[in-house]
Enzyme design. Structure first.
Site, PDB file in Angstrom:
ATOM      1  N   ASN A  10       0.856  -1.186   0.000  1.00  0.00           N
ATOM      2  CA  ASN A  10       0.000   0.000   0.000  1.00  0.00           C
ATOM      3  C   ASN A  10       0.893   1.237   0.000  1.00  0.00           C
ATOM      4  OD1 ASN A  10      -1.904   2.003   0.410  1.00  0.00           O
ATOM      5  ND2 ASN A  10      -2.244   1.495   2.574  1.00  0.00           N
ATOM      6  N   TRP A  11       0.965   1.894  -1.150  1.00  0.00           N
ATOM      7  CA  TRP A  11       1.850   3.050  -1.280  1.00  0.00           C
ATOM      8  C   TRP A  11       1.327   4.288  -0.560  1.00  0.00           C
ATOM      9  CZ3 TRP A  11       3.776   3.333  -7.075  1.00  0.00           C
ATOM     10  CH2 TRP A  11       4.358   2.111  -7.424  1.00  0.00           C
ATOM     11  N   LYS A  12       0.062   4.277  -0.197  1.00  0.00           N
ATOM     12  CA  LYS A  12      -0.563   5.454   0.426  1.00  0.00           C
ATOM     13  C   LYS A  12      -0.361   6.677  -0.487  1.00  0.00           C
ATOM     14  CE  LYS A  12       0.045   3.239   4.880  1.00  0.00           C
ATOM     15  NZ  LYS A  12       0.265   3.385   6.324  1.00  0.00           N
ATOM     16  N   HIS A  97      -9.322   0.919   5.510  1.00  0.00           N
ATOM     17  CA  HIS A  97      -7.992   1.096   6.112  1.00  0.00           C
ATOM     18  C   HIS A  97      -8.112   2.020   7.318  1.00  0.00           C
ATOM     19  CE1 HIS A  97      -3.809   2.371   6.612  1.00  0.00           C
ATOM     20  NE2 HIS A  97      -3.480   1.277   5.941  1.00  0.00           N
ATOM     21  N   GLU A  99      -6.479   4.431   8.341  1.00  0.00           N
ATOM     22  CA  GLU A  99      -6.345   5.864   8.059  1.00  0.00           C
ATOM     23  C   GLU A  99      -7.637   6.429   7.489  1.00  0.00           C
ATOM     24  OE1 GLU A  99      -1.590   5.202   7.309  1.00  0.00           O
ATOM     25  OE2 GLU A  99      -2.904   5.574   5.592  1.00  0.00           O
ATOM     26  N   GLU A 169      -4.678  -5.126  10.989  1.00  0.00           N
ATOM     27  CA  GLU A 169      -3.647  -4.103  11.145  1.00  0.00           C
ATOM     28  C   GLU A 169      -3.875  -3.362  12.459  1.00  0.00           C
ATOM     29  OE1 GLU A 169      -4.007  -1.340   7.837  1.00  0.00           O
ATOM     30  OE2 GLU A 169      -5.893  -0.661   8.680  1.00  0.00           O
ATOM     31  N   GLY A 175       3.129   2.144  10.741  1.00  0.00           N
ATOM     32  CA  GLY A 175       4.080   3.224  10.506  1.00  0.00           C
ATOM     33  C   GLY A 175       4.839   3.681  11.733  1.00  0.00           C
ATOM     34  N   SER A 214       3.961  -2.253  10.361  1.00  0.00           N
ATOM     35  CA  SER A 214       5.423  -2.252  10.500  1.00  0.00           C
ATOM     36  C   SER A 214       6.051  -3.590  10.103  1.00  0.00           C
ATOM     37  CB  SER A 214       5.825  -1.863  11.936  1.00  0.00           C
ATOM     38  OG  SER A 214       5.443  -0.521  12.211  1.00  0.00           O
ATOM     39  N   GLY A 235       3.157  -1.162   4.294  1.00  0.00           N
ATOM     40  CA  GLY A 235       3.145   0.266   4.014  1.00  0.00           C
ATOM     41  C   GLY A 235       4.536   0.770   3.687  1.00  0.00           C
TER      42      GLY A 235
END
Length: 256
Positions: A10-12, A97, A99, A169, A175, A214, A235
């Site tokens: 997932n490149w975000k 997700h 976020e 997650e 992160g 992570s 990530g």
């Protein structure tokens, strides 16, 4: 029963279109050629077309959207629909997700609508669930995970649930460099598997449950050594092609 591991990056909100194409070209050179695992890239929407244009039948990875709207089309400025993702070569889409839940207020009901939309348009939803640090410290991990799982998949038949991927997650590990321990991850994955089976029966036993939070070369091998961990949603570590390829190679080693 052995489920094929899925490694998803997932490149975000990272990489311009040019940087995305460069990544893919570099990743092709470094990635394992084995068919023992599935590999998925989830770049920003703006890069999907450019990457899709470079892809050939020999590519060992597929594409995913990072999000979708539940409507097919309409007056929803800034949103992306399932048919749009499908037309860009996506086979999967991330849904719920942490976020999206935390920063953009997505509810379990929103997740449910998006899951239904993804399935309707032939996309495999990767449904993200997980608890915050406060919830874990309060002993609420299983309650939160179960609530998100059941509400996110509410009203779905076992046949539809069997087409879904779950990504556990823990929010406190995303992160932060603080990954869940192998024991913590395995415990929650086992609980998710038991909940799925309890609610939908043995028909959903092949649902893949990924770990996200992570994940890197330093802990991937141990994670993939757990029978209940069917891959990873990655990530930060997926932004470097060599590092992501290393994680994929570790998944291949654990699968052969």
């Amino acid at each position: 029963m052995m489920r094929t591991r899925l490694i998803a990056g997932n490149w975000k909100m990272h990489k311009t279109v040019a940087e995305a194409v460069e990544f893919v070209n570099d990743f092709r050179q470094a990635m394992p050629s084995s068919t023992a695992i599935d590999i998925l890239l989830a770049p920003p929407f703006v890069s999907l077309f450019a990457i899709h244009q470079t892809m050939t039948a020999n590519d060992r990875f597929t594409l995913a959207g990072q999000n979708l709207h539940w409507e097919k089309e309409g007056a929803f400025t800034g949103e992306i629909s399932g048919p749009m993702l499908k037309a860009l070569g996506c086979t999967f889409v991330l849904v719920g997700h942490s976020e999206r839940r935390q920063l953009f207020g997505e509810s379990n009901a929103d997740v449910n609508n998006k899951v239904n939309a993804a399935l309707e348009h032939g996309l495999g939803p990767i449904v993200c669930i997980g608890e915050t640090l406060e919830e874990r410290d309060a002993g609420k991990t299983q309650a939160i995970v179960k609530d998100q799982l059941l509400k996110g998949l509410s009203g779905l038949s076992a046949e539809k649930v069997s087409k879904i991927t779950i990504a556990y997650e823990p929010v406190w590990a995303i992160g932060t460099g603080r990954a869940a321990t192998i024991e913590q991850a395995e415990e929650v994955h086992t609980f998710i598997r038991a909940t799925l089976t309890s609610e939908w029966g043995r028909e959903v036993q092949d649902v893949r449950i990924l770990y996200g939070g992570s994940v890197g070369p330093q802990n991937a091998e141990a994670l993939f050594g757990c029978a209940e961990i069917d891959g990873a949603l990655i990530g930060k570590a997926c932004l470097d092609p060599a590092t992501f390829a290393k994680i994929c190679s570790l998944a291949v080693s654990a699968s052969t």
